[in-house]
Design an enzyme around this catalytic site. Structure first.
Site, PDB file in Angstrom:
ATOM      1  N   SER A 177     -21.941   0.334  32.942  1.00  8.58           N
ATOM      2  CA  SER A 177     -21.914   1.795  32.826  1.00  8.58           C
ATOM      3  C   SER A 177     -20.574   2.419  33.163  1.00  8.58           C
ATOM      4  CB  SER A 177     -23.006   2.399  33.701  1.00  8.58           C
ATOM      5  OG  SER A 177     -22.832   2.023  35.051  1.00  8.58           O
ATOM      6  N   HIS A 205     -26.848   1.837  28.029  1.00 11.06           N
ATOM      7  CA  HIS A 205     -25.740   2.322  27.197  1.00 11.06           C
ATOM      8  C   HIS A 205     -25.633   1.599  25.855  1.00 11.06           C
ATOM      9  CE1 HIS A 205     -24.239   4.756  30.525  1.00 11.06           C
ATOM     10  NE2 HIS A 205     -24.647   3.758  31.283  1.00 11.06           N
ATOM     11  N   LYS A 235     -29.858   8.921  27.267  1.00  9.86           N
ATOM     12  CA  LYS A 235     -28.452   8.773  26.869  1.00  9.86           C
ATOM     13  C   LYS A 235     -28.353   8.910  25.347  1.00  9.86           C
ATOM     14  CE  LYS A 235     -27.419   6.879  31.272  1.00  9.86           C
ATOM     15  NZ  LYS A 235     -27.527   5.763  32.190  1.00  9.86           N
TER      16      LYS A 235
HETATM   17  C1  LIG Z   1     -28.130   5.790  33.520  1.00  9.93           C
HETATM   18  C2  LIG Z   1     -28.474   4.404  33.867  1.00  9.93           C
HETATM   19  C3  LIG Z   1     -29.724   4.089  34.403  1.00  9.93           C
HETATM   20  C4  LIG Z   1     -30.700   5.140  34.815  1.00  9.93           C
HETATM   21  O1  LIG Z   1     -31.326   5.717  33.729  1.00  9.93           O
HETATM   22  P1  LIG Z   1     -31.959   7.166  33.899  1.00  9.93           P
HETATM   23  O2  LIG Z   1     -32.917   7.281  32.787  1.00  9.93           O
HETATM   24  O3  LIG Z   1     -30.832   8.124  33.820  1.00  9.93           O
HETATM   25  O4  LIG Z   1     -32.632   7.177  35.250  1.00  9.93           O
HETATM   26  C5  LIG Z   1     -30.032   2.766  34.591  1.00  9.93           C
HETATM   27  N1  LIG Z   1     -29.149   1.798  34.287  1.00  9.93           N
HETATM   28  C6  LIG Z   1     -27.929   2.061  33.802  1.00  9.93           C
HETATM   29  C7  LIG Z   1     -27.006   0.939  33.482  1.00  9.93           C
HETATM   30  C8  LIG Z   1     -27.552   3.377  33.583  1.00  9.93           C
HETATM   31  O5  LIG Z   1     -26.331   3.660  33.139  1.00  9.93           O
END
Ligand SMILES: *Cc1c(COP(=O)(O)O)cnc(C)c1O
Length: 380
Positions: A177, A205, A235
């Site tokens: 991330s 991602h 996302k």
């Molecule tokens: C954003 C993210 C999460 C969390 O997801 P949410 O739906 O925002 O709680 C988990 N793992 C990674 C790698 C992320 O970037």
């Protein structure tokens, strides 16, 4: 006691670690409105520009008219709707796995999946740069935690070899991330097969972006009943929520046992309707991915070695020291560009960086101003 918070906050302020929340006055997009001022935005994870797509807004409104606003109960009581059920089926099919279950967030999906899979007498193996939610999940599971250096398959193998016949789970971000690089999934799977371990891939991602939008499994051409796939929907999908996909028995055990699934109110069904609309757009509007990949190529061709190596829409610009990184972020903000400074504890000490997120909603011309400003920095 009452002073201690003030002192802790002063300390964060002095060390350049205090975060602020910007107050947005409209939707996500290539430009956002903050305090009445328009900024070019490089800080959202809305990689495909779907968060304010008219078809998604319409689906959410239609969902609200049909189901109301709140789910009213947990999935196991009576909060599980036809929209949730359909989204679970279509999401699993899209990523090429037999079954899936929706969670309210990716954070909760990781907590629920890891703690269902391993416990006190088991072992979990995590890449050092994994997302905080996987680290928290590992600690909460009480399994013995082995953290291997970033992407280091030899180190992972030496850990796997020494734990013997415990239940084993290898858990990794698929796309990291804060670095934007991609985990070596075929090698990970090979090790999991050799040492009889599960492989949890957190594709927060990658879903919507990699492999025609189908995510890391399609991108790396692997499939295995050992895989536990976590996709998030806040996302690239532009909505909110997450899903865990894999073998039907594993998915059903999540429904039966994952505490962050059972002891919480179901995601509003209107969001499941928006997720269904998003899935259609991810499939049909492939120009969004094509444009995004062109933007990534363009950005990299202009800034080359000044960026960290990444082929994904996460393009980190390394700075190093906290204060310097914050300064750079502020100077860009003065010029009308929002680019977040990522600092410890999100990244290791002295590895602060700007995290530039590209989105299909950007135009090439949008990037030129940022490219010019960063080139100017490099020249200094
Ligand atoms: C954003 C993210 C999460 C969390 O997801 P949410 O739906 O925002 O709680 C988990 N793992 C990674 C790698 C992320 O970037």
């Amino acid at each position: 006691m009452t002073d201690s918070f003030g002192q802790a906050l002063d300390f964060l302020e002095e060390s350049g670690l205090r975060r602020i929340r910007r107050i947005l006055e409209g939707s996500q997009g290539a430009h956002v409105l903050v305090d009445g001022r328009r900024f070019a935005s490089y800080c959202s994870n809305d990689y495909l520009g779907l968060a304010h797509h008219p078809a998604m807004i319409e689906a959410a409104c239609e969902g609200a008219r049909r189901y109301g606003v709140g789910a009213g109960a947990s999935h196991l009581l009576c909060g599980h709707s036809k929209a949730h059920e359909e989204a679970e089926r279509k999401l699993a099919e899209f990523v090429g796995l037999p079954a899936s279950v929706l969670f309210s967030t990716g954070y909760m999906a990781n907590i629920g999946a890891v703690t269902m899979l391993v416990g006190r007498n088991d072992a979990i193996f995590c890449d050092r740069l994994n997302h905080a939610s996987l680290n928290d999940a590992a600690v909460l599971s009480r399994a013995k935690l082995y953290r291997y250096p970033h992407l280091d398959m030899e180190a992972l193998e030496s850990f796997l070899a020494k734990v013997g016949d415990k239940r084993k789970l290898v858990a990794t971000d698929a796309v990291f991330s804060m670095d934007g690089d991609i985990a070596p999934v075929p090698q990970l799977l090979e090790l999991c097969e050799k040492y009889d371990a599960w492989l949890l891939l957190d594709d927060a991602h990658g879903f919507g972006v990699l492999g025609e939008g189908r995510g890391i499994l399609s991108h790396s051409g692997v499939s295995s009943p050992r895989i536990i796939y976590v996709g998030t929907l806040g996302k690239a999908a532009g909505v909110f929520g997450a899903f865990v996909a894999g073998e039907p028995g594993m998915v059903e055990m999540l429904v039966q046992r994952a505490r962050s699934y059972i002891y919480t109110t179901a995601q509003p069904p209107l969001l499941a309707e928006a997720i269904l609309a998003s899935l259609d757009l991810i499939k049909t509007e492939s120009w969004r991915r094509a444009h995004l990949h062109e933007l990534v190529g363009y950005f990299k061709s202009k800034l080359g070695n000044s960026l960290m190596p990444s082929d994904t829409p996460i393009q980190p610009f390394p700075v190093g020291e906290n204060g310097a990184c914050l300064n750079l972020s502020s100077r860009l903000e003065e010029k009308g560009m929002l680019v977040p400074a990522i600092r410890p504890p999100t990244v290791p000490v002295n590895r602060s960086r700007l995290r530039i997120s590209l989105s299909a909603s950007h135009a090439f011309e949008d990037l030129d101003q940022l490219i010019a400003a960063l080139k100017n920095e490099i020249a200094c």
